[in-house]
Write an enzyme that holds these catalytic residues in place. Structure first.
Site, PDB file in Angstrom:
ATOM      1  N   LYS A 192      10.786  13.235 -19.748  1.00 55.62           N
ATOM      2  CA  LYS A 192       9.639  13.487 -20.063  1.00 55.62           C
ATOM      3  C   LYS A 192       8.864  14.678 -19.074  1.00 55.62           C
ATOM      4  CE  LYS A 192       9.513   8.704 -21.496  1.00 55.62           C
ATOM      5  NZ  LYS A 192       9.330   8.870 -23.091  1.00 55.62           N
ATOM      6  N   TYR A 247      13.497  -0.839 -21.348  1.00 54.12           N
ATOM      7  CA  TYR A 247      13.919   0.314 -22.166  1.00 54.12           C
ATOM      8  C   TYR A 247      14.532   1.129 -21.236  1.00 54.12           C
ATOM      9  CZ  TYR A 247      15.003   3.732 -26.088  1.00 54.12           C
ATOM     10  OH  TYR A 247      15.589   4.513 -26.815  1.00 54.12           O
ATOM     11  N   ASP A 295      14.459   3.423 -13.126  1.00 51.04           N
ATOM     12  CA  ASP A 295      14.378   4.249 -14.163  1.00 51.04           C
ATOM     13  C   ASP A 295      12.919   4.777 -14.166  1.00 51.04           C
ATOM     14  OD1 ASP A 295      14.985   3.978 -17.780  1.00 51.04           O
ATOM     15  OD2 ASP A 295      13.811   5.570 -16.629  1.00 51.04           O
TER      16      ASP A 295
END
Ligand code: KE4
Length: 424
Positions: free
Chosen positions: A267, A144, A239
């Site tokens: 994040k 994802y 990622d």
């Protein structure tokens, strides 16, 4: 666990917000439960809207590695807020955070701040396509990378065929250039490069997969990807939205000693405020507007509050003992695994640094297909009974729990006691 206030809020929220949440996974539909609304957070603990104290094993899906409402982070945000919330012009903290990110990761010579991990990966893909003049991209099934259209692809009839849209609203043409391979399957990646030797702009990989539950890279997998990308002239994109500054202060790339061409972040680098970033080799990043011709922009990119929160967070992490936290999490996970196995259920708990996922299966955990063998009824039972005892975990068998430097030995002990009480 009291839930009346959460329930009332959820009923009202569902009249105004799709699914009653601003991000689908928070709705707890995978475990057939209503979400708990949170009123307050401090360290490793949350206070629910009904006033119950719970131990947070989710960490807001990643940002809260130093714990909630860390005094230094809160102070930095408050001071920044008093100086205004957005200027629409550069500020010093943007330079300072860029400097901190670039000094922490040798592969990142330049970096651009955006507002989410999704923006970071979308922009990195556009950059890769702009620089290489190629259109195709490889990602892994179950990986994802945010909700950018090109990444929302499902496997077509066979792995080496074109992808199909993974959701309504994404045109088939948009994912026609998205190629999929199973995680940990270097052979499948090699086949894709051989099928399209000069058409692949980039390969996106979570260096440790966190979105099909936690799946670790097999030995040689990441290095094999590095070699294949170099051989075929594609950009290797790590990622690190989850793993960045979590697997080590140098991210997964620092821990595994592999240099990607581009890296995406989110994040942790925002300390809980909306921040994403993408960065990498200067010769690539200089193609980004206004220096170069690949366009990307954002009103709130580099926002002074978010930069202050990110800087305060990294200043704490820079001196944190990652090995000690990993050793504590390892001991906790090993004991949790023992407790659950003694109940006669198949259970595996892959873990690394401060991440872990509880899978109820004995199948070797390699890729998306293998995690599908996890018994979701067992997971739901486990999740609900742990939450009822005040342990707030990731509400899906296909997500990772994310611990922090704020978690105490007492937190771990309470979670183990709760697990002992679980009845399957
Ligand atoms: P955001 O756009 O949600 O900031 O980041 C997207 C993203 C990109 N790359 C990776 C590896 C990610 O894990 C994410 C987002 N992670 C999910 C948790 N699995 C966010 C939780 C949510 O969607 O609410």
């Amino acid at each position: 666990m009291h839930t009346k206030r959460s329930h009332d809020l959820f009923v009202h929220a569902q009249e105004l917000i799709p699914g009653g949440v601003n991000s689908p996974v928070r709705a707890c539909r995978n475990v057939h439960a209503d979400p708990l609304f949170i009123a307050d957070a401090k360290g490793s603990h949350l206070t629910t809207a009904d006033g119950d104290d719970v131990i947070d094993f989710l960490g807001s899906w990643g940002p809260m590695l130093v714990g909630h409402a860390h005094p230094a982070v809160t102070e930095a945000i408050c001071k920044a807020a008093a100086r205004g919330t957005s200027y629409g012009a550069p500020c010093e903290d943007e330079v300072r955070l860029a400097e901190e990110v670039c000094s922490a990761l040798p592969s990142v010579e330049m970096v651009r701040m955006v507002n989410s991990g999704t923006e970071a990966t979308m922009s990195a893909l556009r950059l890769a396509r702009g620089v290489t003049g190629r259109d195709k991209m490889i990602k892994f099934i179950g990986g994802y990378h945010g909700h950018g259209d090109a990444f929302l692809a499902s496997a077509g009839s066979g792995v080496a065929t074109f992808s199909i849209p993974g959701t309504p609203g994404v045109p088939a043409a948009t994912v026609a250039d998205t190629l999929l391979a199973p995680y940990n399957d270097l052979g499948a990646v090699k086949e894709l490069f051989e099928a399209w030797p000069d058409q692949i702009a980039a390969l996106f990989v979570e260096p440790v997969a966190g979105n099909m539950g936690l799946i670790l890279p097999q030995p040689g997998f990441l290095r094999g990807l590095r070699e294949l990308c170099s051989k075929y002239g594609a950009l290797l994109v790590f990622d690190e939205v989850i793993t960045g500054f979590r697997l080590s202060y140098g991210g997964a790339q620092g821990r595994f000693d592999i240099m990607p061409d581009l890296t995406t972040f989110g994040k942790i680098i925002g300390g809980g405020l909306p921040v994403g970033a993408y960065g990498g080799r200067a010769d690539l990043m200089r193609h980004i507007a206004p220096e170069g011709e690949v366009y990307q922009a954002g009103t709130l990119s580099g926002n002074p509050l978010a930069m202050a929160a990110g800087l305060a967070t990294l200043n704490i992490l820079k001196h944190a003992d990652y090995d000690a936290l990993e050793a504590r999490v390892h001991a906790f996970v090993e004991e949790l695994q023992e407790i659950l196995r003694e109940k006669g259920v198949p259970v595996q708990i892959p873990h690394i640094a401060s991440l872990f996922t509880v899978y109820f299966t004995e199948a070797p955990l390699m890729d998306f297909a293998s995690v599908q063998t996890t018994d979701q009824k067992l997971f739901e039972t486990f999740y609900k009974q742990m939450r009822e005892q005040g342990i707030f975990m990731a509400p899906s068998a296909f997500e990772a729990n994310m611990l922090s430097f704020a978690h105490s030995d007492e937190d771990f002990a309470r979670a183990l006691d709760a697990a002992r009480n679980v009845k399957f």
